[in-house]
Design an enzyme around this catalytic site. Structure first.
Site, short mmCIF file in Angstrom:
data_model
loop_
_atom_site.label_atom_id
_atom_site.label_comp_id
_atom_site.label_asym_id
_atom_site.label_seq_id
_atom_site.Cartn_x
_atom_site.Cartn_y
_atom_site.Cartn_z
CG ASP A 266 45.98 48.13 -72.72
OD1 ASP A 266 45.53 49.28 -72.53
OD2 ASP A 266 45.48 47.35 -73.56
C1 BGC Z 1 43.04 49.59 -74.61
C2 BGC Z 1 44.18 50.32 -75.30
C3 BGC Z 1 44.00 51.80 -75.14
C4 BGC Z 1 43.95 52.13 -73.66
C5 BGC Z 1 43.79 53.61 -73.38
C6 BGC Z 1 42.85 50.06 -73.18
O1 BGC Z 1 41.69 49.55 -72.62
O2 BGC Z 1 43.30 48.20 -74.63
O3 BGC Z 1 44.23 49.96 -76.65
O4 BGC Z 1 45.04 52.50 -75.79
O5 BGC Z 1 42.83 51.46 -73.10
O6 BGC Z 1 42.52 54.06 -73.66
#
Ligand code: BGC
Length: 635
Positions: A266
């Protein structure tokens, strides 16, 4: 598969260490700053680019994609590296056309319609150059305070597994090389939905029993449906951050479940290992993650240390090769080596609006109806409340490319579906009495902003606001029937206001077609069939409250108490609305329940033996409708 492997090995054999490490990194691309992306490609620093302007894509404005500009960057990558780029974007529950938030979709229990919706979503997103998206979100969620519950399939592992399958198949299809298909990503692996107290990014405490019985099932289903990527989550489980856990990523996900795609972190989950206290610096964070099986670094800039770590003998070159192999395999399978560019096609957005509307009406849940719904189409209606003409909130969090113009409000929906109805509305609540006096029935369009849902947007209380409670109580004073249309991202605590309503239609944040879908149900063009995929507590203090909890020895059934046998002195034990609850306009008769095998051994179940349960269901009412038949298993 054989050919893919051969092709991947050939590509891999020609790559330098720098080329390989580049493939393990994802950086940001903004279409207004293409030169930065090209520079990263030239310097062999990226294998993927995320179309994003910030780490909070669900809450903030994000620049969109454009096919011609993406093609330009892709051409640059093909010329410089000979390897295509994966362009990622969060396309969570819609692109231009917005569909219901996933928590609402789950209430439809309609896998076919969910799959169809994701086929359309993939078509819209791919047409602008997106070839990878970070969906489906599969976090079992039992805490409606957590803002991210809106993205989840709710509290049930089986529903989560069905959603996983439908979304992955919708996005990836049977042939991922087709332009209109995009690579899916099952997230957040794993246990993120258990964040303590519903506070985002918090620690979790999950035993292996709970992990296997509740949290892993949807990921297993996603893997079996062929999902090509998985995202590691931010949280730690019982002291071990997931993004440095070899046990969870390598042993459980890759080796035991057999997930054969690649794992991406993530956003910042690797560098956060420093804050989580397991890594001293970025280099150590990279060392921990790569050795735990985390293949791609999402905007952490930690995997830049891999060259040094190899020289120092802390990371084996075979570990790097394995991660690169997994990433290249996905690129080959997505057809990107053979056809890296997008040729935009004409999209029938009207058709997509129809699907979105259908899914929205199947996602709505009728919670109460004292014989008032459906309304006649020539009713005199007082339409009051903050959601009457609201558009943005109805689209929900995690929607980046919406078209506000095409979003149908509750007011517009009623006008569209019942043009002969008289609508009295007031934006000044002091004057609502005047509107109500002129009308036969009151519709209160209530709800919450998208900005109190989603990432880093948790609430300590799930009560509805005092201002809206005041509107409800005042609306009741005029002796007219009161209908609540409730547009919330999460389930809220309704005990204190429920008695004031004659009917409650739970309309969530249902996307572009919310208004039309709600009006179709209000006037009986569609018959409600949605069932809650999450338990509605009476008050915030009952959280966590979910149905699939093991029985307690003291006959209070754990959290899901019996009405008069509560764990609390000040609130009933039962939920306000249990999991699987939802009314219809018609009635059904269930008969002839049969179970073909009343005794079955665990080892036979493990060998695939099944128990068949059948029942005859007859519609005994006055409306054509569909019924979701539910069957529960108890240990
Ligand atoms: C979120 C994810 C997301 C990623 C990209 C993160 O902060 O937890 O769910 O896909 O950002 O934007």
């Amino acid at each position: 598969m054989k050919n893919t492997n051969k092709r991947v090995e050939e590509i891999l054999s020609k790559m330098s260490l720098k080329d390989k490490i580049g493939q393990l990194n994802q950086d940001i691309i903004k279409v207004s700053e293409l030169d930065k992306a090209k520079k990263a490609i030239k310097e062999k620093r990226v294998g993927s680019l995320i179309l994003s302007s910030s780490a909070f894509a669900g809450n903030e404005f994000q620049e969109g994609a454009k096919a011609d500009l993406i093609n330009e960057v892709q051409k640059y990558a093909m010329d410089e590296l000979g390897i295509p780029i994966l362009f990622g974007r969060d396309v969570i529950h819609g692109h231009k056309t917005v569909y219901p938030i996933p928590l609402a979709m789950a209430a439809s229990f309609n896998s076919d319609l969910i799959k169809k919706s994701y086929e359309e979503i993939a078509l819209e997103a791919s047409n602008e150059g997106v070839n990878w998206t970070f969906t489906p979100m599969l976090d079992v969620s039992r805490d409606p305070r957590w803002g991210r519950i809106i993205e989840s399939p709710g509290e049930d592992p089986y529903v989560g597994a069905k959603m996983a399958e439908a979304v992955v198949k919708g996005l990836q299809g049977d042939d991922l090389t087709k332009q209109e298909k995009i690579v899916a990503c099952a997230k957040h692996f794993i246990g993120y939905g258990q964040s303590e107290g519903g506070r985002d990014y918090h620690r979790t405490e999950i035993s292996d029993y709970t992990l296997r019985n509740y949290y892993l099932k949807a990921f297993k289903a996603a893997s079996e449906a062929g999902v090509k990527t998985v995202m590691s989550s931010f949280n730690e489980i019982s002291g071990q951050p997931v993004s440095s856990s070899k046990y969870l990523m390598q042993d459980v996900l890759k080796d035991e479940i057999g997930f054969d795609g690649f794992i991406v972190s993530d956003w910042g989950a690797i560098v956060q290992l420093i804050n989580q206290g397991v890594a001293e610096d970025e280099k150590e964070a990279a060392y921990l993650s790569i050795n735990a099986g985390l293949d791609m670094d999402m905007v952490d800039y930690c995997y830049g240390y891999l060259e040094e770590l190899i020289e120092e003998g802390k990371v084996d070159i075979e570990t790097i090769n394995e991660s690169v192999r997994r990433i290249l395999t996905v690129k080959v399978e997505a057809g990107l080596f053979d056809n890296p560019y997008i040729t935009p096609v004409k999209i029938d957005y009207e058709k997509h609006a129809e699907t979105s509307c259908k899914l929205a009406s199947e996602s709505m849940v009728l919670l109460k109806n004292e014989g008032i719904l459906p309304l006649s189409k020539d009713s005199k209606i007082a339409l009051i409340g903050p959601m009457t003409t609201e558009k943005r909130a109805l689209l929900g969090s995690w929607t980046l490319d919406f078209d506000l113009e095409k979003t149908v409000t509750i007011f517009d929906g009623i006008k569209n579906i019942a043009p002969n109805a008289t609508i009295e509305t007031r934006s000044n609540y002091d004057e609502m009495g005047a509107a109500i006096r002129k009308s036969d029935v009151v519709i209160l369009a209530l709800g919450e902003s998208d900005q109190v849902t989603g990432e880093a947007r948790s609430l300590a209380s799930i009560e509805i606001s005092d201002m809206q409670k005041d509107i409800i109580k005042r609306a009741k004073l005029y002796g007219k029937k009161v209908i609540g249309v409730m547009c919330f991202g999460r389930c809220v605590a309704l005990e204190s206001v429920e008695p004031y309503f004659d009917a409650i239609l739970y309309a969530w944040h249902l996307g572009s077609q919310t208004g039309n879908a709600a009006a179709k149900i209000i006037f009986g063009d569609e018959v409600p069939s949605g069932k809650t995929a999450v338990t509605f507590p009476r008050v915030t203090g009952q959280i966590p409250l979910y149905y699939n909890v093991s029985s307690s020895g003291r006959n209070v059934n754990g959290y899901y108490g019996i009405e008069n046998l509560s764990n609390y002195e000040d609130v009933k034990g039962s939920p306000m609305y249990p999991f699987g609850y939802g009314l219809s306009y018609t009635t059904y008769n269930y008969s002839n329940l049969k179970v073909d095998n009343t005794k079955i051994n665990l080892c036979d179940i493990e060998k695939g033996k099944c128990v068949k349960v059948s029942v005859d269901v007859k519609n005994t009412g006055n409306y054509d409708a569909k019924e979701i038949v539910q069957c529960y298993v108890m240990m």
